[in-house]
Design a protein around this motif. Structure first.
Motif, PDB file in Angstrom:
ATOM      1  N   MET A   1       0.832  -1.196   0.000  1.00  0.00           N
ATOM      2  CA  MET A   1       0.000   0.000   0.000  1.00  0.00           C
ATOM      3  C   MET A   1       0.865   1.245   0.000  1.00  0.00           C
ATOM      4  SD  MET A   1      -3.238  -0.725   2.492  1.00  0.00           S
ATOM      5  CE  MET A   1      -4.044   0.752   1.837  1.00  0.00           C
TER       6      MET A   1
ATOM      7  N   PHE B   1      -1.585   0.291  10.243  1.00  0.00           N
ATOM      8  CA  PHE B   1      -1.080  -0.555   9.160  1.00  0.00           C
ATOM      9  C   PHE B   1       0.077  -1.445   9.624  1.00  0.00           C
ATOM     10  CE2 PHE B   1      -2.961   3.021   6.732  1.00  0.00           C
ATOM     11  CZ  PHE B   1      -3.817   2.299   5.912  1.00  0.00           C
TER      12      PHE B   1
ATOM     13  N   CYS C   1       3.713  -1.424   3.552  1.00  0.00           N
ATOM     14  CA  CYS C   1       3.363  -0.048   3.174  1.00  0.00           C
ATOM     15  C   CYS C   1       4.585   0.787   2.797  1.00  0.00           C
ATOM     16  CB  CYS C   1       2.671   0.670   4.344  1.00  0.00           C
ATOM     17  SG  CYS C   1       1.084   0.018   4.836  1.00  0.00           S
TER      18      CYS C   1
ATOM     19  N   HIS D   1       7.416  -1.800   6.638  1.00  0.00           N
ATOM     20  CA  HIS D   1       7.219  -0.364   6.421  1.00  0.00           C
ATOM     21  C   HIS D   1       8.462   0.298   5.844  1.00  0.00           C
ATOM     22  CE1 HIS D   1       3.779  -0.128   9.651  1.00  0.00           C
ATOM     23  NE2 HIS D   1       3.479  -0.874   8.612  1.00  0.00           N
TER      24      HIS D   1
END
Length: 280
Positions: A2, A25, A30, A86
């Motif tokens: 994402m 998240f 991401c 992340h």
């Protein structure tokens, strides 16, 4: 993977939204884009106005912003556990805010914008005409609005107000479906009605359509009677311990009634309940 856009003005509200997004998240892969947009105003000398030179902009705006963004990355690493899923990127623009947001939404293929907002005395006082208000009404991208006192908790209760007048493609609800697949949450679909009113045939069909669309999540439907939509939402949020409110931006009737008011009133769901605003 994402792509999440995190606009920041380096305020406490912006930091709170960033922290919420990182926790929200936690289990998702991401790319987080931290964006700061400098507002550069022309200066007036005598009768002529002029804009700063590129060198002045670089020295007085761009460099300080980059330094603050680097410091922000440091604060993130100090306050959040490392997460291999992340990745963080920093962006700085010397541009008009909305145009900058739209540009990055398109270029980075942003899936969601996460922004903070003040809301202590009702959103209208702070949001309408402000950056957050402009983004949620004028940028066609799913946006998570995080009020100043909102802290991430596991989403157990999600409220979805609807008037059962579906003026949008039902696929617009996909981001909500994605969330429901990731978390074990109860979906509460709310309809606020006048005392003696009943659903017309079209509304009844749309209610059944929503039920079919969310069937795997066993949604519950709640019919509330109240003259004021915001008061009905307030009561429901408090009685059900709602963790998030989801709305469709195109459904202007509900959207404006819940988010924007002509009077500044103390509505507590403006201060601690995040809003997920869905766009086509």
């Amino acid at each position: 993977m994402m792509n999440i856009l995190l606009p920041t003005d380096f305020s406490e509200n912006a930091w709170n939204a960033i922290s919420y997004a990182i926790d929200f998240f936690e289990s998702s892969e991401c790319n987080f884009y931290l964006l700061h947009v400098n507002r550069i105003e022309g200066m007036v000398a005598g009768l002529e106005s002029y804009m700063p030179t590129a060198e002045v902009i670089e020295e007085n705006y761009t460099k300080p912003s980059r330094n603050k963004l680097r410091q922000l990355l440091k604060e993130i690493s100090e306050n959040h556990r490392p997460n291999k899923k992340h990745r963080f990127y920093t962006l700085t623009d010397n541009y008009f805010f909305l145009e900058s947001i739209r540009k990055h939404v398109e270029e980075k293929k942003i899936d969601m914008i996460v922004m903070g907002t003040k809301g202590a005395s009702g959103l209208k006082e702070y949001i309408v005409g402000s950056n957050t208000g402009d983004v949620i009404t004028k940028v066609k991208c799913t946006t998570l609005v995080v009020p100043e006192y909102a802290k991430y908790n596991a989403l157990k209760e999600i409220a979805f107000p609807s008037d059962f007048n579906l003026s949008y493609d039902i696929n617009i609800l996909q981001p909500l479906t994605d969330i429901l697949k990731d978390v074990k949450s109860n979906l509460r679909i709310i309809y606020i009605q006048n005392k003696d009113a009943s659903l017309n045939p079209e509304q009844q069909n749309n209610r059944e359509l929503l039920n079919d669309y969310f069937e795997e999540f066993s949604p519950s439907f709640h019919f509330l009677t109240n003259k004021k939509v915001k008061d009905a939402i307030q009561c429901f949020v408090e009685s059900r311990d709602i963790d998030m409110i989801v709305m469709v931006a195109k459904n202007l009737n509900y959207f404006q009634n819940i988010l924007f008011h002509t009077k500044v009133e103390k509505i507590t769901y403006h201060t601690d309940i995040p809003f997920l605003v869905l766009h086509e």
